[in-house]
Design a protein around this motif. Structure first.
Motif, PDB file in Angstrom:
ATOM      1  N   GLY A 171      44.886  45.093 -10.899  1.00  0.00           N
ATOM      2  CA  GLY A 171      44.047  44.306  -9.927  1.00  0.00           C
ATOM      3  C   GLY A 171      42.672  44.009 -10.287  1.00  0.00           C
ATOM      4  N   LYS A 172      42.017  43.239  -9.574  1.00  0.00           N
ATOM      5  CA  LYS A 172      40.496  43.330  -9.822  1.00  0.00           C
ATOM      6  C   LYS A 172      39.763  44.736  -9.355  1.00  0.00           C
ATOM      7  CE  LYS A 172      40.051  38.478  -9.112  1.00  0.00           C
ATOM      8  NZ  LYS A 172      39.952  38.306 -10.685  1.00  0.00           N
ATOM      9  N   PRO A 173      38.715  44.978 -10.140  1.00  0.00           N
ATOM     10  CA  PRO A 173      37.976  46.090  -9.648  1.00  0.00           C
ATOM     11  C   PRO A 173      37.714  46.316  -7.989  1.00  0.00           C
ATOM     12  CG  PRO A 173      37.254  45.408 -11.551  1.00  0.00           C
ATOM     13  CD  PRO A 173      38.265  44.551 -10.924  1.00  0.00           C
ATOM     14  N   LEU A 174      37.700  47.442  -7.332  1.00  0.00           N
ATOM     15  CA  LEU A 174      37.329  47.595  -6.046  1.00  0.00           C
ATOM     16  C   LEU A 174      35.808  48.332  -5.986  1.00  0.00           C
ATOM     17  CD1 LEU A 174      40.585  48.586  -4.496  1.00  0.00           C
ATOM     18  CD2 LEU A 174      39.666  46.161  -4.595  1.00  0.00           C
ATOM     19  N   ASP A 175      34.905  47.919  -5.087  1.00  0.00           N
ATOM     20  CA  ASP A 175      33.748  48.411  -5.168  1.00  0.00           C
ATOM     21  C   ASP A 175      33.579  49.192  -3.760  1.00  0.00           C
ATOM     22  OD1 ASP A 175      31.057  49.426  -5.281  1.00  0.00           O
ATOM     23  OD2 ASP A 175      30.190  47.171  -5.031  1.00  0.00           O
ATOM     24  N   PHE A 176      33.321  50.508  -3.775  1.00  0.00           N
ATOM     25  CA  PHE A 176      33.087  51.342  -2.692  1.00  0.00           C
ATOM     26  C   PHE A 176      31.641  51.695  -2.399  1.00  0.00           C
ATOM     27  CE2 PHE A 176      37.661  51.691  -3.628  1.00  0.00           C
ATOM     28  CZ  PHE A 176      38.197  50.932  -2.340  1.00  0.00           C
ATOM     29  N   SER A 177      30.662  51.163  -2.972  1.00  0.00           N
ATOM     30  CA  SER A 177      29.318  51.564  -2.839  1.00  0.00           C
ATOM     31  C   SER A 177      28.921  51.653  -1.346  1.00  0.00           C
ATOM     32  CB  SER A 177      28.467  50.768  -3.609  1.00  0.00           C
ATOM     33  OG  SER A 177      28.556  49.358  -3.224  1.00  0.00           O
ATOM     34  N   ARG A 178      29.552  50.940  -0.630  1.00  0.00           N
ATOM     35  CA  ARG A 178      29.090  50.892   0.997  1.00  0.00           C
ATOM     36  C   ARG A 178      29.696  52.304   1.602  1.00  0.00           C
ATOM     37  NH1 ARG A 178      33.901  48.293   0.140  1.00  0.00           N
ATOM     38  NH2 ARG A 178      35.740  48.591   1.786  1.00  0.00           N
ATOM     39  N   TYR A 179      30.505  53.141   0.914  1.00  0.00           N
ATOM     40  CA  TYR A 179      30.506  54.442   1.593  1.00  0.00           C
ATOM     41  C   TYR A 179      30.096  55.563   0.531  1.00  0.00           C
ATOM     42  CZ  TYR A 179      34.460  52.226   3.740  1.00  0.00           C
ATOM     43  OH  TYR A 179      35.485  51.406   4.411  1.00  0.00           O
ATOM     44  N   GLN A 180      28.865  55.131  -0.287  1.00  0.00           N
ATOM     45  CA  GLN A 180      28.146  56.166  -0.931  1.00  0.00           C
ATOM     46  C   GLN A 180      27.490  57.310   0.093  1.00  0.00           C
ATOM     47  OE1 GLN A 180      28.673  55.282  -4.135  1.00  0.00           O
ATOM     48  NE2 GLN A 180      28.183  57.253  -4.661  1.00  0.00           N
ATOM     49  N   GLY A 181      27.822  58.396  -0.431  1.00  0.00           N
ATOM     50  CA  GLY A 181      27.187  59.583   0.322  1.00  0.00           C
ATOM     51  C   GLY A 181      27.798  60.036   1.418  1.00  0.00           C
ATOM     52  N   MET A 182      29.258  59.467   1.831  1.00  0.00           N
ATOM     53  CA  MET A 182      29.956  59.945   2.867  1.00  0.00           C
ATOM     54  C   MET A 182      31.385  60.401   2.532  1.00  0.00           C
ATOM     55  SD  MET A 182      29.362  56.138   4.890  1.00  0.00           S
ATOM     56  CE  MET A 182      30.143  56.674   6.390  1.00  0.00           C
ATOM     57  N   GLU A 183      31.307  61.054   1.413  1.00  0.00           N
ATOM     58  CA  GLU A 183      32.452  61.626   0.687  1.00  0.00           C
ATOM     59  C   GLU A 183      33.002  62.915   1.462  1.00  0.00           C
ATOM     60  OE1 GLU A 183      28.887  63.239  -1.837  1.00  0.00           O
ATOM     61  OE2 GLU A 183      29.542  61.365  -1.155  1.00  0.00           O
ATOM     62  N   HIS A 184      32.303  63.087   2.462  1.00  0.00           N
ATOM     63  CA  HIS A 184      32.610  64.448   3.218  1.00  0.00           C
ATOM     64  C   HIS A 184      33.269  63.820   4.531  1.00  0.00           C
ATOM     65  CE1 HIS A 184      31.365  67.249   0.222  1.00  0.00           C
ATOM     66  NE2 HIS A 184      30.037  66.793   0.724  1.00  0.00           N
ATOM     67  N   ASP A 185      33.123  62.675   4.840  1.00  0.00           N
ATOM     68  CA  ASP A 185      33.752  62.059   6.033  1.00  0.00           C
ATOM     69  C   ASP A 185      35.072  61.764   5.865  1.00  0.00           C
ATOM     70  OD1 ASP A 185      34.432  60.230   8.117  1.00  0.00           O
ATOM     71  OD2 ASP A 185      32.468  59.684   8.364  1.00  0.00           O
TER      72      ASP A 185
END
Length: 268
Positions: A171-185
């Protein structure tokens, strides 16, 4: 290994591929795939020009003896990375650290969000730890991948593989930059993982089951155990019934013989 294994695999099984253009020619990316068969880790790298690094339990690399050395050489050659599963949080933390290292090296990191092979060909709930945390920690794009029919090549219990054409949809690449800095949520980790699993489901056409594959395996094992115990109990009950029937028939023959003897005995 691409020549020694990848070439023969492509010639023998002729896997079809869709979406190769979605794999970047260079730079890091995470390939998140469904997991139907042990051979998934061979077919996917075989059809790509770039190296894909997966994770594997460290025991594959540390087993002593000639067989152990051959096994270690094989897994290293096909791009498997040893993960020490010991410690408080085990394989999860080790996989995350390994994945980050691969991504920081600018390579392709392959991961199976389900955490284990599907026990019945259906797609199971993705585990939110490894995939989501590596993606958020590195900012690497996540490319959903669907393996098609690989479980039919060598079903459980079969020694010789069936020669057939498996498929791979990328599939096409998915961009999750909108969640950057939220890896502990944990809610963000869950949302990211579910989004990837939804894309895999669309690519694979699999039925989705909203439980973990490990739980499904336990349920299947428990059901098989219960069926085995019920079968054992049924056989025991049948054996008991046959034994009782045999005892009744023997007693009936004894009575018949006694009655005959009594009739044939001369009167005193």
């Amino acid at each position: 290994m691409k020549v020694a294994i990848g070439g023969p695999l492509k010639v023998t099984f002729r896997p079809w591929v869709e979406g190769l253009e979605n794999i970047p020619a260079e730079g890091a990316a995470i390939l998140a795939s469904n997991h139907l068969s042990f051979s998934d880790s061979f077919f996917l790298p075989a059809v790509l020009d770039r190296k894909v690094t997966f994770i594997a339990k460290a025991e594959y690399f540390t087993t002593p003896g000639i067989k152990g050395k051959l096994t270690a050489a094989f897994f290293k050659g096909v791009g498997q990375l040893p993960v020490d599963r010991s410690g408080a949080r085990g394989a999860g933390e080790a996989a995350i650290r390994s994945g980050i290292q691969v991504i920081e090296s600018g390579e392709l990191f392959g991961i199976y969000p389900e955490g284990t092979r599907s026990p019945d060909g259906r797609l199971y709930r993705g585990k939110p730890g490894g995939l989501a945390r590596v993606a958020l920690a590195t900012g690497a794009p996540v490319i959903p991948v669907a393996m098609i029919d690989t479980e039919k090549i060598q079903p459980p219990g079969k020694v010789l593989p069936k020669v057939m054409r498996p498929g791979i949809r990328i599939g096409k690449p998915l961009d999750f930059s909108r969640y950057q800095g939220m890896e502990h949520d944990r809610f963000v980790l869950r949302a990211l993982t579910d989004e990837v699993m939804y894309e895999i489901m669309k690519l694979s056409g699999q039925e989705y089951v909203d439980i973990y594959a490990t739980a499904a395996k336990r349920q299947i094992a428990d059901a098989a155990k219960a069926e085995k115990e019920a079968d054992k109990a049924a056989r025991a009950a049948l054996a008991k019934a046959e034994k009782e029937q045999a005892a009744r028939e023997q007693a009936e023959r004894a009575r018949t013989e006694k009655d005959r003897a009594d009739r044939d005995r001369p009167a005193s």
